[in-house]
Design an enzyme around this catalytic site. Structure first.
Site, PDB file in Angstrom:
ATOM      1  N   ARG A 171       0.890  -1.072  -0.033  1.00  0.00           N
ATOM      2  CA  ARG A 171      -0.084  -0.112  -0.008  1.00  0.00           C
ATOM      3  C   ARG A 171       0.945   1.324   0.118  1.00  0.00           C
ATOM      4  O   ARG A 171       1.556   1.449   0.934  1.00  0.00           O
ATOM      5  CB  ARG A 171      -0.786  -0.042   1.303  1.00  0.00           C
ATOM      6  CG  ARG A 171      -2.078   0.805   1.181  1.00  0.00           C
ATOM      7  CD  ARG A 171      -2.839   0.624   2.348  1.00  0.00           C
ATOM      8  NE  ARG A 171      -2.397   0.508   3.676  1.00  0.00           N
ATOM      9  CZ  ARG A 171      -3.068   0.665   4.735  1.00  0.00           C
ATOM     10  NH1 ARG A 171      -4.202   1.044   4.520  1.00  0.00           N
ATOM     11  NH2 ARG A 171      -2.508   0.739   5.796  1.00  0.00           N
ATOM     12  N   THR A 186      -1.091   7.464  -0.978  1.00  0.00           N
ATOM     13  CA  THR A 186      -1.917   7.552  -1.658  1.00  0.00           C
ATOM     14  C   THR A 186      -2.978   6.446  -1.269  1.00  0.00           C
ATOM     15  O   THR A 186      -4.071   6.231  -1.325  1.00  0.00           O
ATOM     16  CB  THR A 186      -1.899   7.104  -3.167  1.00  0.00           C
ATOM     17  OG1 THR A 186      -1.287   5.841  -3.375  1.00  0.00           O
ATOM     18  CG2 THR A 186      -0.994   8.120  -3.951  1.00  0.00           C
ATOM     19  N   ASP A 202      -0.505  -2.779  13.114  1.00  0.00           N
ATOM     20  CA  ASP A 202      -0.028  -3.362  11.839  1.00  0.00           C
ATOM     21  C   ASP A 202       0.281  -4.847  11.787  1.00  0.00           C
ATOM     22  O   ASP A 202       1.368  -5.299  12.500  1.00  0.00           O
ATOM     23  CB  ASP A 202       1.212  -2.591  11.270  1.00  0.00           C
ATOM     24  CG  ASP A 202       1.597  -2.908  10.055  1.00  0.00           C
ATOM     25  OD1 ASP A 202       2.021  -4.054   9.497  1.00  0.00           O
ATOM     26  OD2 ASP A 202       1.984  -1.988   9.151  1.00  0.00           O
ATOM     27  N   ASP A 256       3.937  -5.916  11.031  1.00  0.00           N
ATOM     28  CA  ASP A 256       4.760  -5.816  11.804  1.00  0.00           C
ATOM     29  C   ASP A 256       4.798  -6.436  13.093  1.00  0.00           C
ATOM     30  O   ASP A 256       5.921  -6.928  13.552  1.00  0.00           O
ATOM     31  CB  ASP A 256       4.630  -4.253  12.090  1.00  0.00           C
ATOM     32  CG  ASP A 256       5.258  -3.204  11.191  1.00  0.00           C
ATOM     33  OD1 ASP A 256       5.781  -3.480  10.192  1.00  0.00           O
ATOM     34  OD2 ASP A 256       5.013  -1.926  11.412  1.00  0.00           O
TER      35      ASP A 256
HETATM   36  N1  URA Z   1      -2.972  -3.211   7.782  1.00  0.00           N
HETATM   37  C1  URA Z   1      -2.824  -3.541   9.107  1.00  0.00           C
HETATM   38  O1  URA Z   1      -1.927  -4.327   9.271  1.00  0.00           O
HETATM   39  N2  URA Z   1      -3.477  -3.029  10.145  1.00  0.00           N
HETATM   40  C2  URA Z   1      -4.450  -2.056   9.846  1.00  0.00           C
HETATM   41  O2  URA Z   1      -5.123  -1.644  10.988  1.00  0.00           O
HETATM   42  C3  URA Z   1      -4.923  -1.952   8.609  1.00  0.00           C
HETATM   43  C4  URA Z   1      -4.274  -2.249   7.480  1.00  0.00           C
END
Ligand code: URA
Length: 209
Positions: A105, A109, A201, A204
């Site tokens: 992503r 954008t 995330d 992560d």
């Molecule tokens: N991707 C993620 O890992 N967490 C989110 O909250 C949104 C997209």
């Protein structure tokens, strides 16, 4: 949230594991393990209506027929966080073929950018499960399923763990016939595209980055 293709799996074991996944004190090792277990439980649900065929077999006592899965299954994790769900699916579908789609992503954008694609062929012969733990803006899932369809994929399911209403709407607008399976529909997206309350995330937390 009212979307015809949306399936929220509310099984107590799934909800219980999702809570551990959300908690910020869950470390990378536990996060990976729980995400895998949760995925396995979700797979039990999403395969509920898979077709069966008869197979001639021999038990220690006699010849008989018994049932086996009638379709070949292809699992397509969207890199990178989707990889965290791979083992969880393979626990129940060990013969599934595995394709990969690389989409990231763009942080500004929030649009998906393709950088990798390798899928089993001929894709039309497979029941396809596209996996990504978070359905946030829906852009990545939407583009991922589009790539699968472009390569001939016809029977597609999308499996995630946490979804935002905005993502469900965006995905469903493009793929109204692709069922979404999730363990939760959360409240909202923030301006950076994170789901709230969410779990942070997922990539992560899986990989410790
Ligand atoms: N991707 C993620 O890992 N967490 C989110 O909250 C949104 C997209």
């Amino acid at each position: 949230m009212d979307s015809k293709n949306l399936n929220v799996v509310r099984h107590p074991l799934i909800q219980n594991k999702l809570t551990y996944l959300r908690e910020k004190q869950t470390d990378n090792q536990d996060f990976r393990l729980i995400l895998e277990e949760l995925t396995t439980l979700m797979v039990y649900e999403i395969t509920r209506n898979y077709p069966l065929k008869e197979k001639a077999i021999e038990t220690p006592l006699e010849k008989t027929t018994s049932k086996t899965l009638a379709t070949k299954i292809a699992l397509v994790p969207i890199l990178r966080a989707g990889v965290g769900m791979l083992e969880g699916v393979l626990n129940l579908l060990p013969k599934a073929r595995v394709g990969h789609i690389g989409l990231y992503r763009n942080e500004e954008t929030l649009k998906p950018v393709e950088y990798y694609k390798k899928l089993p062929q001929p894709l039309e012969e497979f029941q396809i499960i596209v996996v990504d733990p978070m359905l946030a803006t829906g852009g990545t899932a939407r583009a991922g399923v589009e790539l699968v369809k472009e390569e001939g994929g016809q029977n597609v399911q999308f499996l995630c763990l946490v979804a935002a209403p905005e993502g469900i709407e965006n995905f469903s607008e493009k793929h109204p016939n692709v069922p979404i399976y999730t363990a939760a529909v959360d409240e909202r997206l923030d301006e950076k595209g994170y789901i709230h309350p969410g779990l942070g995330d997922a990539g992560d937390r899986l990989f410790g980055t």
